[in-house]
Design an enzyme around this catalytic site. Sequence first.
Site, PDB file in Angstrom:
ATOM      1  N   GLY A  44     -33.027  31.701  19.006  1.00 16.53           N
ATOM      2  CA  GLY A  44     -32.453  31.282  17.451  1.00 16.53           C
ATOM      3  C   GLY A  44     -31.240  30.593  17.472  1.00 16.53           C
ATOM      4  N   CYS A  45     -30.176  31.071  18.313  1.00 19.58           N
ATOM      5  CA  CYS A  45     -28.949  30.656  18.265  1.00 19.58           C
ATOM      6  C   CYS A  45     -28.853  29.361  18.991  1.00 19.58           C
ATOM      7  CB  CYS A  45     -28.068  31.795  18.778  1.00 19.58           C
ATOM      8  SG  CYS A  45     -27.982  33.358  18.219  1.00 19.58           S
ATOM      9  N   THR A  46     -29.681  29.099  20.023  1.00 18.08           N
ATOM     10  CA  THR A  46     -29.829  27.744  20.528  1.00 18.08           C
ATOM     11  C   THR A  46     -30.448  26.779  19.516  1.00 18.08           C
ATOM     12  OG1 THR A  46     -29.916  29.170  22.574  1.00 18.08           O
ATOM     13  CG2 THR A  46     -30.536  26.575  22.635  1.00 18.08           C
TER      14      THR A  46
END
Length: 157
Positions: A44-46
Amino acid sequence: MSLEIGAVVPDFTTPATDDTEITLSQLRGKQVVIYFYPKASTPGCTTEGGDFRDRKAQFDAANTVIIGVSRDGIRAQQNFKNKQEFNFALLSDKDETVCNLFDVIKLKKLYGKEYMGIERSTFLIDSEGKLAQEWRKVKVKDHAQEVLEAAQSLHQG
């Protein structure tokens, strides 16, 4: 303590990628997007970082600086930035100074275990250093576009 919309965001200086430090007050005159994410190099952060990366030229055109923040160490942040070719600074907030300033450390649950972690959140600061808008409990899909539109709208006055 939670920041109120319209209030001046207290100054901070924090280690950033590329052997730099970011001091919020030095960014006056520009709008600033600060987005908090739970952990570098996770799916998700990527995706979220990539969405901001891909819109950077449009943020630049709206006089807006993008800054990503997590509690990861500076080496993890640098690796994440390099691998994903992020074109903006990532801050290492191991001591949670910036996280606490924006009140993003929340009780979370994973596999039935409770722990304190970063709640995905984004803040838009105007060119005078005042909090203009906030997004909490962010869902990644379409989020960067929504933030971009808010930054463009604020920039146009």
